[in-house]
Each structure stands twice: as C-alpha cells, then as structure tokens.
Design a protein around this motif. Structure first.
Motif, PDB file in Angstrom:
ATOM      1  N   GLU A  73       1.005  18.061  -3.933  1.00 23.02           N
ATOM      2  CA  GLU A  73       1.748  16.816  -4.134  1.00 23.02           C
ATOM      3  C   GLU A  73       1.153  15.710  -3.269  1.00 23.02           C
ATOM      4  OE1 GLU A  73       5.893  17.608  -3.526  1.00 23.02           O
ATOM      5  OE2 GLU A  73       6.014  18.905  -5.300  1.00 23.02           O
ATOM      6  N   VAL A  74       0.949  14.567  -3.893  1.00 22.01           N
ATOM      7  CA  VAL A  74       0.306  13.440  -3.207  1.00 22.01           C
ATOM      8  C   VAL A  74       1.186  12.210  -3.328  1.00 22.01           C
ATOM      9  CG1 VAL A  74      -1.724  11.934  -3.178  1.00 22.01           C
ATOM     10  CG2 VAL A  74      -1.978  14.372  -3.702  1.00 22.01           C
ATOM     11  N   PRO A  75       1.575  11.601  -2.203  1.00 22.34           N
ATOM     12  CA  PRO A  75       2.391  10.378  -2.275  1.00 22.34           C
ATOM     13  C   PRO A  75       1.665   9.276  -3.041  1.00 22.34           C
ATOM     14  CG  PRO A  75       2.268  11.220  -0.016  1.00 22.34           C
ATOM     15  CD  PRO A  75       1.270  12.001  -0.822  1.00 22.34           C
ATOM     16  N   GLY A  76       2.379   8.647  -3.963  1.00 27.72           N
ATOM     17  CA  GLY A  76       1.818   7.506  -4.690  1.00 27.72           C
ATOM     18  C   GLY A  76       0.715   7.850  -5.660  1.00 27.72           C
ATOM     19  N   LEU A  77       0.656   9.094  -6.086  1.00 22.42           N
ATOM     20  CA  LEU A  77      -0.419   9.489  -7.008  1.00 22.42           C
ATOM     21  C   LEU A  77      -0.307   8.702  -8.324  1.00 22.42           C
ATOM     22  CD1 LEU A  77      -2.683  11.787  -7.233  1.00 22.42           C
ATOM     23  CD2 LEU A  77      -1.057  12.922  -8.749  1.00 22.42           C
ATOM     24  N   PRO A  78      -1.366   8.049  -8.753  1.00 29.50           N
ATOM     25  CA  PRO A  78      -1.303   7.329 -10.035  1.00 29.50           C
ATOM     26  C   PRO A  78      -1.006   8.287 -11.190  1.00 29.50           C
ATOM     27  CG  PRO A  78      -3.269   6.703  -8.802  1.00 29.50           C
ATOM     28  CD  PRO A  78      -2.666   7.881  -8.092  1.00 29.50           C
ATOM     29  N   ALA A  79      -0.297   7.790 -12.198  1.00 32.10           N
ATOM     30  CA  ALA A  79       0.090   8.632 -13.334  1.00 32.10           C
ATOM     31  C   ALA A  79      -1.129   9.252 -14.008  1.00 32.10           C
ATOM     32  CB  ALA A  79       0.893   7.796 -14.333  1.00 32.10           C
ATOM     33  N   ALA A  80      -2.246   8.528 -13.996  1.00 31.42           N
ATOM     34  CA  ALA A  80      -3.456   9.030 -14.655  1.00 31.42           C
ATOM     35  C   ALA A  80      -3.977  10.309 -14.012  1.00 31.42           C
ATOM     36  CB  ALA A  80      -4.545   7.953 -14.620  1.00 31.42           C
ATOM     37  N   ARG A 304      -4.004  21.649  -9.210  1.00 29.78           N
ATOM     38  CA  ARG A 304      -3.554  20.471  -9.967  1.00 29.78           C
ATOM     39  C   ARG A 304      -2.708  19.600  -9.046  1.00 29.78           C
ATOM     40  NH1 ARG A 304      -3.216  24.809 -13.403  1.00 29.78           N
ATOM     41  NH2 ARG A 304      -4.490  24.729 -15.288  1.00 29.78           N
ATOM     42  N   PHE A 305      -2.579  18.337  -9.426  1.00 24.15           N
ATOM     43  CA  PHE A 305      -1.922  17.364  -8.550  1.00 24.15           C
ATOM     44  C   PHE A 305      -0.712  16.757  -9.255  1.00 24.15           C
ATOM     45  CE2 PHE A 305      -6.336  17.709  -7.477  1.00 24.15           C
ATOM     46  CZ  PHE A 305      -6.339  17.762  -6.096  1.00 24.15           C
ATOM     47  N   ARG A 306       0.291  16.394  -8.447  1.00 26.80           N
ATOM     48  CA  ARG A 306       1.452  15.670  -8.957  1.00 26.80           C
ATOM     49  C   ARG A 306       1.969  14.766  -7.843  1.00 26.80           C
ATOM     50  NH1 ARG A 306       4.699  21.271  -9.593  1.00 26.80           N
ATOM     51  NH2 ARG A 306       5.021  21.734  -7.402  1.00 26.80           N
ATOM     52  N   PRO A 307       2.759  13.756  -8.203  1.00 27.43           N
ATOM     53  CA  PRO A 307       3.269  12.848  -7.154  1.00 27.43           C
ATOM     54  C   PRO A 307       4.216  13.592  -6.213  1.00 27.43           C
ATOM     55  CG  PRO A 307       3.590  11.926  -9.357  1.00 27.43           C
ATOM     56  CD  PRO A 307       3.176  13.350  -9.551  1.00 27.43           C
ATOM     57  N   ALA A 308       4.216  13.210  -4.936  1.00 26.94           N
ATOM     58  CA  ALA A 308       5.155  13.798  -3.982  1.00 26.94           C
ATOM     59  C   ALA A 308       6.551  13.399  -4.376  1.00 26.94           C
ATOM     60  CB  ALA A 308       4.816  13.317  -2.571  1.00 26.94           C
ATOM     61  N   ARG A 309       7.501  14.342  -4.229  1.00 27.49           N
ATOM     62  CA  ARG A 309       8.881  14.068  -4.621  1.00 27.49           C
ATOM     63  C   ARG A 309       9.532  13.057  -3.682  1.00 27.49           C
ATOM     64  NH1 ARG A 309       8.750  19.757  -5.112  1.00 27.49           N
ATOM     65  NH2 ARG A 309       8.583  20.400  -7.285  1.00 27.49           N
TER      66      ARG A 309
END
Ligand SMILES: [Fe+2]
Ligand SMILES: [Fe+2]
Length: 314
Positions: A73-80, A304-309
């Motif tokens: 999870e990555v803070p502020g990860l762009p949707a792309a 795989r990556f997703r935005p931090a909750r």
C-alpha cells in the motif's frame, strides 16, 4: 547518516576517502578455507548423485515452485498504478544444480502473471558468470511488458566478468541498475526503479545516486521500487523516498532449521515494515552448496500496489 540493517561478518570500512559523501564500501563476507573446502566436497558429491535433476524436480517443478503474492500500500498512489504488477526473481544460481531448460515452470508462472515489470535481485550464478551463459535465451523470455531491471549479487562479481551478462541481456531489454535508476511511465503516472551494487563485495554503493537518478523537475516518481541484492540498504532507501525495497541473498535461510540457520547470511524476514517503505526478501530460485531446501521453497514473488487506506498506512 541513515541506519543500515546489520550485516553478519561484515562492517562498514573506510575506502581511503575515494567514495563520495553518500557512498559506502562494505567489507566483503569471506568464509574460511576449511568451510569453502567442505562446501566444495558436498557440492561435488551432490552433483555425482544427480543433484541437478533432484533440484529441478524438488524445487522448480509445478506444484513445488511457490507463487508468493504480496500487496504493497502506497499513500497517494495514482489510480493508474493500482494493480501495477512487478514480478520479483532472485538468486537464480545457475551452476551445478541449475541450468538451461530448468526454468519451464518459472516461465509458465511469469507468463500467466503478465507483469508490467520484472525485477531481478542478483546472484545469477554460483561459480562465475560463465555459469549462466547457456541460459541467456531462456532468461530473455522472463521480461516485463514495460521493463526488466536487474542488480548483481555477490556471486556475480567473481572473476569480475559481470559485464558479460550485461552484454548478453541488454539486447533482450534488460537494464542493469548499478547505482542508478530508470523511470517507467504509465499514463501520466511515473514509476521509478533504482538499484545499487551489492553491498558485500567491495563495490561502491550509492543509494543517493540511485534515487537521485529518478529525480526530474517534477520531483521523485509517484512510486519508487529499489533493488538491492542484500537487504542491508533497505532503511537508507526508505529514508530517501523508496516505497518498496526488493532483496534476496539469504534464500530464506535455504535450510530453515534452528541448528543450521546461522550458517547462511543474516536474514531479516520475508516482509519487513520499515515505516516509510516495505522490504520484501525473496527466497530465490536456486540453491547453494546442495540441492536442498527445507522450509524455504523456491519462489516467484508477484507484487501489486494499491493506495494506502489511511495516510501513512502500509
Ligand atoms: Fe544467493
Ligand atoms: Fe548473495
């Protein structure tokens, strides 16, 4: 000065003022002659007893080679970049127990995953870079749709012929990150990949130089993945902006038994939360010494990556 994860049998050394302000030279780990001779005897015996066939069946065949899936999870990860897939491969150790034709299951798994990027974190060989020459064509098929990046491990510097692998694999689209980085664009989003020389083999290690290569007028990329064969540099990468550090080297201890664990390199764990970053350590594909793995299966790691909750969450 940033913290480094501890290195057993190694320490920072003064390189006579040659390295720059942000560079390091770490003392290579060296075994005693007695231990090296003992390993050589065990290896020869294992080869005579069919060690390569055993390794192919026991560690690299369908149902035995492990697919390990990780989300970061990555803070502020762009949707792309949501779902952006990096396949992490490490510690191939081509040599007496692994050679051409032994990676069919690895190729099948990677083909099914269809990763955006493939990252290799070193130790391609056991005894010298010539070990991997018969596998160049096979390795050319293990690439990502958007890029393939690699760093070297301590074994790859033996005889100082690592350039041969660079020459063989760059035409297939591989890029070796030797204290440098490269940016992959995904729509308007940017993913930076950077890597360093192996911290154990007396090479100059430059984390700042590697991260710095990713900077542009717009600053650092939206997502930064750092490659380091040994995991020691992970805290420094985290402090300088990396979101994920990929490492290998320890083989997950290869034989994960209490009385044998300490024979191998220090092992920080498979997944380490560094606060600002996540460190993932691969158990690798190959073996050293004997074609045996206990409690540490060979593995392909899919990240795989997703935005931090939550802000700052991991
Ligand atoms: Fe290794
Ligand atoms: Fe290594």
């Amino acid at each position: 000065m940033c913290r480094w994860l501890p290195v057993k049998n190694g320490s920072s050394v003064d390189a006579g003022g040659e390295p720059g302000e942000h560079q390091r030279v770490i003392a290579p780990r060296r075994f005693s002659r007695l231990r090296i001779a003992a390993f050589a005897v065990i290896e020869r015996l294992a080869v005579l007893l069919g060690g390569r066939a055993l390794n192919r069946w026991r560690n690299l065949s369908r149902g035995r080679l492990r697919l390990r899936e990780e989300w970061v999870e990555v803070p502020g990860l762009p949707a792309a970049l949501e779902g952006f897939c990096v396949v992490h491969l490490s510690d191939l150790h081509a040599g007496p127990f692994l050679g051409a034709g032994d990676l069919s299951e690895v190729r099948r798994l990677v083909g099914e995953l269809a990763p955006d990027v493939v990252c290799w974190t070193g130790d391609f060989v056991v005894h010298g870079i010539h070990n991997v020459a018969p596998m160049h064509e096979e390795l050319s098929g293990l690439v990502g749709a958007r890029g393939t990046f690699a760093v070297f491990g301590n074994h790859d510097y033996l005889h100082r012929e690592e350039w041969r692998l660079v020459e063989a694999m760059e035409p297939a689209g591989w890029r070796f990150l030797r204290n440098t980085g490269a940016v992959v664009e995904v729509g308007a989003a940017r993913v930076g990949f950077c890597g360093i020389e192996d911290p154990e083999e007396g090479k100059v290690v430059d984390v700042e130089g590697a991260i710095g290569a990713l900077r542009s007028r717009g600053g650092l990329p939206d997502l930064i993945v750092a490659l380091s064969h040994g995991p020691q540099a992970a805290p420094e990468f985290a402090a300088r902006g990396a979101h994920l550090v990929l490492s290998g080297h320890s083989h997950g201890t290869q034989v994960d038994l209490p009385f044998l664990r300490d024979l191998g390199p220090s092992h920080p764990g498979m997944r380490v939360n560094l606060g600002a970053a996540t460190l993932l350590v691969s158990r690798g594909l190959g073996v050293i010494g004997a074609p045996i793995r206990v409690g540490a299966p060979a593995e392909v790691v899919a990240v795989r990556f997703r935005p931090a909750r939550a802000p700052g969450g991991r």
